[in-house]
Design a protein around this motif. Structure first.
Motif, PDB file in Angstrom:
ATOM      1  N   ALA A 103       0.850  -1.196   0.000  1.00  0.00           N
ATOM      2  CA  ALA A 103       0.000   0.000   0.000  1.00  0.00           C
ATOM      3  C   ALA A 103       0.882   1.241   0.000  1.00  0.00           C
ATOM      4  O   ALA A 103       2.038   1.200   0.438  1.00  0.00           O
ATOM      5  N   GLU A 104       0.326   2.344  -0.522  1.00  0.00           N
ATOM      6  CA  GLU A 104       1.021   3.633  -0.517  1.00  0.00           C
ATOM      7  C   GLU A 104       0.062   4.724  -0.066  1.00  0.00           C
ATOM      8  O   GLU A 104      -1.091   4.767  -0.502  1.00  0.00           O
ATOM      9  N   SER A 105       0.534   5.614   0.798  1.00  0.00           N
ATOM     10  CA  SER A 105      -0.245   6.798   1.154  1.00  0.00           C
ATOM     11  C   SER A 105      -0.142   7.855   0.074  1.00  0.00           C
ATOM     12  O   SER A 105      -1.085   8.605  -0.183  1.00  0.00           O
ATOM     13  N   ASN A 106       1.032   7.912  -0.577  1.00  0.00           N
ATOM     14  CA  ASN A 106       1.270   8.864  -1.656  1.00  0.00           C
ATOM     15  C   ASN A 106       1.937   8.130  -2.813  1.00  0.00           C
ATOM     16  O   ASN A 106       2.715   7.190  -2.610  1.00  0.00           O
ATOM     17  N   LEU A 107       1.647   8.566  -4.037  1.00  0.00           N
ATOM     18  CA  LEU A 107       2.240   7.955  -5.213  1.00  0.00           C
ATOM     19  C   LEU A 107       3.760   8.005  -5.123  1.00  0.00           C
ATOM     20  O   LEU A 107       4.349   9.061  -4.896  1.00  0.00           O
ATOM     21  N   LEU A 224      -3.349  -7.051  -9.861  1.00  0.00           N
ATOM     22  CA  LEU A 224      -3.415  -7.081  -8.400  1.00  0.00           C
ATOM     23  C   LEU A 224      -3.533  -5.670  -7.843  1.00  0.00           C
ATOM     24  O   LEU A 224      -4.340  -5.402  -6.946  1.00  0.00           O
ATOM     25  N   ALA A 225      -2.716  -4.738  -8.369  1.00  0.00           N
ATOM     26  CA  ALA A 225      -2.747  -3.359  -7.888  1.00  0.00           C
ATOM     27  C   ALA A 225      -4.112  -2.724  -8.127  1.00  0.00           C
ATOM     28  O   ALA A 225      -4.655  -2.025  -7.251  1.00  0.00           O
ATOM     29  N   GLN A 226      -4.692  -2.967  -9.286  1.00  0.00           N
ATOM     30  CA  GLN A 226      -5.994  -2.384  -9.587  1.00  0.00           C
ATOM     31  C   GLN A 226      -7.086  -2.966  -8.701  1.00  0.00           C
ATOM     32  O   GLN A 226      -7.986  -2.240  -8.248  1.00  0.00           O
ATOM     33  N   GLN A 228      -6.721  -3.891  -5.706  1.00  0.00           N
ATOM     34  CA  GLN A 228      -6.542  -3.332  -4.370  1.00  0.00           C
ATOM     35  C   GLN A 228      -6.691  -1.816  -4.346  1.00  0.00           C
ATOM     36  O   GLN A 228      -6.464  -1.189  -3.305  1.00  0.00           O
ATOM     37  N   GLY A 229      -7.055  -1.215  -5.463  1.00  0.00           N
ATOM     38  CA  GLY A 229      -7.314   0.217  -5.514  1.00  0.00           C
ATOM     39  C   GLY A 229      -6.078   1.080  -5.535  1.00  0.00           C
ATOM     40  O   GLY A 229      -6.143   2.277  -5.221  1.00  0.00           O
ATOM     41  N   LEU A 230      -4.946   0.514  -5.924  1.00  0.00           N
ATOM     42  CA  LEU A 230      -3.717   1.300  -5.982  1.00  0.00           C
ATOM     43  C   LEU A 230      -3.697   2.168  -7.231  1.00  0.00           C
ATOM     44  O   LEU A 230      -4.260   1.817  -8.270  1.00  0.00           O
ATOM     45  N   GLU A 231      -3.031   3.306  -7.137  1.00  0.00           N
ATOM     46  CA  GLU A 231      -2.947   4.255  -8.239  1.00  0.00           C
ATOM     47  C   GLU A 231      -2.119   3.686  -9.388  1.00  0.00           C
ATOM     48  O   GLU A 231      -0.982   3.249  -9.204  1.00  0.00           O
ATOM     49  N   THR A 232      -2.679   3.640 -10.602  1.00  0.00           N
ATOM     50  CA  THR A 232      -1.933   3.163 -11.766  1.00  0.00           C
ATOM     51  C   THR A 232      -2.016   4.119 -12.952  1.00  0.00           C
ATOM     52  O   THR A 232      -1.271   3.944 -13.915  1.00  0.00           O
ATOM     53  N   LYS A 233      -2.900   5.131 -12.893  1.00  0.00           N
ATOM     54  CA  LYS A 233      -3.108   5.979 -14.065  1.00  0.00           C
ATOM     55  C   LYS A 233      -1.893   6.833 -14.402  1.00  0.00           C
ATOM     56  O   LYS A 233      -1.754   7.306 -15.538  1.00  0.00           O
ATOM     57  N   HIS A 234      -0.996   7.036 -13.425  1.00  0.00           N
ATOM     58  CA  HIS A 234       0.203   7.835 -13.688  1.00  0.00           C
ATOM     59  C   HIS A 234       1.402   6.977 -14.120  1.00  0.00           C
ATOM     60  O   HIS A 234       2.466   7.527 -14.396  1.00  0.00           O
ATOM     61  N   ASP A 235       1.214   5.662 -14.173  1.00  0.00           N
ATOM     62  CA  ASP A 235       2.318   4.797 -14.580  1.00  0.00           C
ATOM     63  C   ASP A 235       2.661   5.062 -16.042  1.00  0.00           C
ATOM     64  O   ASP A 235       1.772   5.048 -16.903  1.00  0.00           O
ATOM     65  N   PRO A 236       3.942   5.271 -16.380  1.00  0.00           N
ATOM     66  CA  PRO A 236       4.311   5.549 -17.777  1.00  0.00           C
ATOM     67  C   PRO A 236       4.259   4.318 -18.675  1.00  0.00           C
ATOM     68  O   PRO A 236       4.397   4.437 -19.895  1.00  0.00           O
ATOM     69  N   PHE A 237       4.073   3.134 -18.084  1.00  0.00           N
ATOM     70  CA  PHE A 237       3.960   1.887 -18.844  1.00  0.00           C
ATOM     71  C   PHE A 237       3.352   0.840 -17.923  1.00  0.00           C
ATOM     72  O   PHE A 237       3.264   1.034 -16.710  1.00  0.00           O
TER      73      PHE A 237
END
Length: 485
Positions: A103-107, A224-226, A228-237
């Protein structure tokens, strides 16, 4: 049986076979000697922009379009659809805590993504070595190299008149007389062993061990990340299209995914820690356990392979006619995926040495080869050992990685503008090497101001905006990857 050749190459992995292919195509008599046969299990699978650049240079220089087509994902898929590989857009890192879900509190608090290409078309690749090594070996033999796979080297002896006798074989004995002996035997380091070459390994600070295998059914990290609701929209790939690193306190787990459904998975840690399989390590980390829950091992047949201490290091020049490729003279660590680039640089340098007609110039090139290799190794050792020392502190570990990426990107830029570096990873830039050494000392020493000082001091070499606190550890620098012409 006795055979006379110009060059005897010990080892038919990708580097030895590419060198044999080039030399045979140039009309030289080449013997390709190896104790085992193809196909076979092997790791060392992750290519990089530097490796792809050198592969393309070799293809263009020696009119081998196949090498050019293997230098990007898209051309590989078009020209070699039956040759398994994986799509690699960059490097992804995730910092796990024992017993806790990821988990991450911030990206970027516990993750890092560094892009190596702007899109899938020019992406790097993971080489599925059983297929790729076999392909290059077949190309070398088709070009005229004498195939002596399945022949173990027993001795290399002087044979007079500037030649060496390589005694090899299993049931039947073969003697190969050659002017040049090139060692491409990887960790076996056949020349070093037979020549009783002194080991330099005690000079290395990196001290690690690995256990690894190939698996089917490894789950997707992105999925898995999606879930669990983790942020992925900023991933460059897509983080699965990467050399994926999962940091687990005392070491890290790699995952490299191929397009045949197989994933290379390994666990690497300090050599003082016990050797453990990736699956046993994953049990303490919920996210990793999820990834491997339905995975089944497919190779090697004997079970996960354990390395013992990984590191070995020898002077690559035994004498003026017996020379080791980088992969035979050095085993460092898989952390920064440097092996394929180092091997291909060795191939390029040795083709220039062997093809040189002036003995004086040849000797100068050999000395340059030795110096470049030794200084590159010292530089990589600083980068890798620093990262290992800081692997439990994600911010400092990330800063150590930024030093590597700054050197790699600068090296790529130099190739791109036609300035062929004498050393990889910018290790021939004395000011940069001095800065890295100082930065590593500050990071290791726990200097509270180290991160800010490194961010500021890196400016002359930081064209990619590394260590930008506003980017959430997401870097999409793409200027060094261009379409294949």
């Amino acid at each position: 049986m006795s055979q006379r050749v110009d060059v005897a190459i010990i080892g038919s992995g990708f580097s030895g076979s590419i060198l044999a292919w080039i030399l045979a195509k140039r009309g030289m008599r080449v013997a390709l000697i190896d104790a085992s046969t193809h196909p076979r299990f092997a790791i060392g699978e992750s290519s990089t922009p530097i490796a792809d650049t050198i592969l393309r240079r070799l293809g263009q220089q020696f009119k081998l379009p196949e090498l050019c087509s293997l230098s990007t994902w898209a051309t590989w898929q078009k020209e070699h659809p039956d040759l398994a590989c994986g799509r690699k857009r960059g490097f992804s890192y995730y910092f796990h805590r024992q017993g806790e879900p990821f988990a991450e509190s911030n990206l970027g608090e516990r993750s890092l993504l560094v892009a190596a290409s702007p899109d899938d078309e020019v992406a790097d690749t993971h080489w599925y070595r059983p297929d790729v090594d076999t392909y290059f070996w077949r190309r070398a033999v088709a070009a005229g190299a004498l195939d002596l796979t399945g022949h173990r080297v027993h001795a290399v002896q002087p044979a007079g008149e500037g030649t060496w006798a390589v005694e090899c074989g299993q049931a039947s004995q073969v003697k190969v007389l050659a002017e040049w002996i090139i060692d491409a035997s990887g960790r076996s380091s056949v020349l070093a062993r037979l020549a009783s070459a002194p080991s330099l390994v005690d000079r290395l600070r990196t001290c690690s061990r690995s256990m690894f295998a190939h698996y089917r059914g490894v789950a997707s990290w992105r999925s898995l990340a999606q879930r669990q609701g983790l942020e992925t929209k900023h991933d460059p790939f897509d983080p699965d299209d990467a050399a994926q690193h999962h940091l687990v306190g005392d070491g890290w787990v790699w995952m490299l995914r191929f397009n045949n459904g197989i994933t290379s998975v390994g666990y690497t840690c300090g050599a003082e820690h016990p050797s453990r399989s990736p699956r046993s390590v994953s049990l303490a980390f919920p996210a990793l356990a999820d990834l491997l829950r339905n995975a089944s091992m497919v190779a090697p047949e004997s079970g996960p392979r354990s390395s013992g201490r990984l590191q070995s290091w020898f002077d690559p020049v035994v004498d003026s006619r017996r020379i080791m490729l980088p992969t035979a003279a050095l085993t460092l660590d898989p952390l920064h995926s440097t092996g394929i680039a180092h091997a291909l640089a060795g191939v390029e340098r040795l083709t220039a040495i062997i093809g040189c007609n002036s003995r004086a110039e040849q000797n100068e090139l050999i000395e340059r080869y030795r110096r470049s290799f030794l200084e590159e190794t010292e530089f990589l050792d600083t980068l890798v050992s620093t990262a290992y020392e800081l692997i439990g502190d994600f911010d400092r570990f990330t800063a150590a990685c930024m030093l590597y990426f700054a050197g790699a990107i600068r090296c790529e830029e130099r190739y791109q503008r036609g300035d062929v570096p004498t050393h990889l990873w910018n290790a021939d830039d004395r000011e940069f090497v001095a800065f890295v050494n100082g930065a590593s000392t500050r990071l290791r020493g726990g200097d509270e101001g180290a991160l800010e000082a490194i961010r500021a001091g890196l400016t002359p070499w930081n064209t990619a905006g590394l260590m930008n606190p506003s980017c959430g550890n997401r870097y999409a620098y793409t200027a060094t990857k261009q379409p294949v012409s």
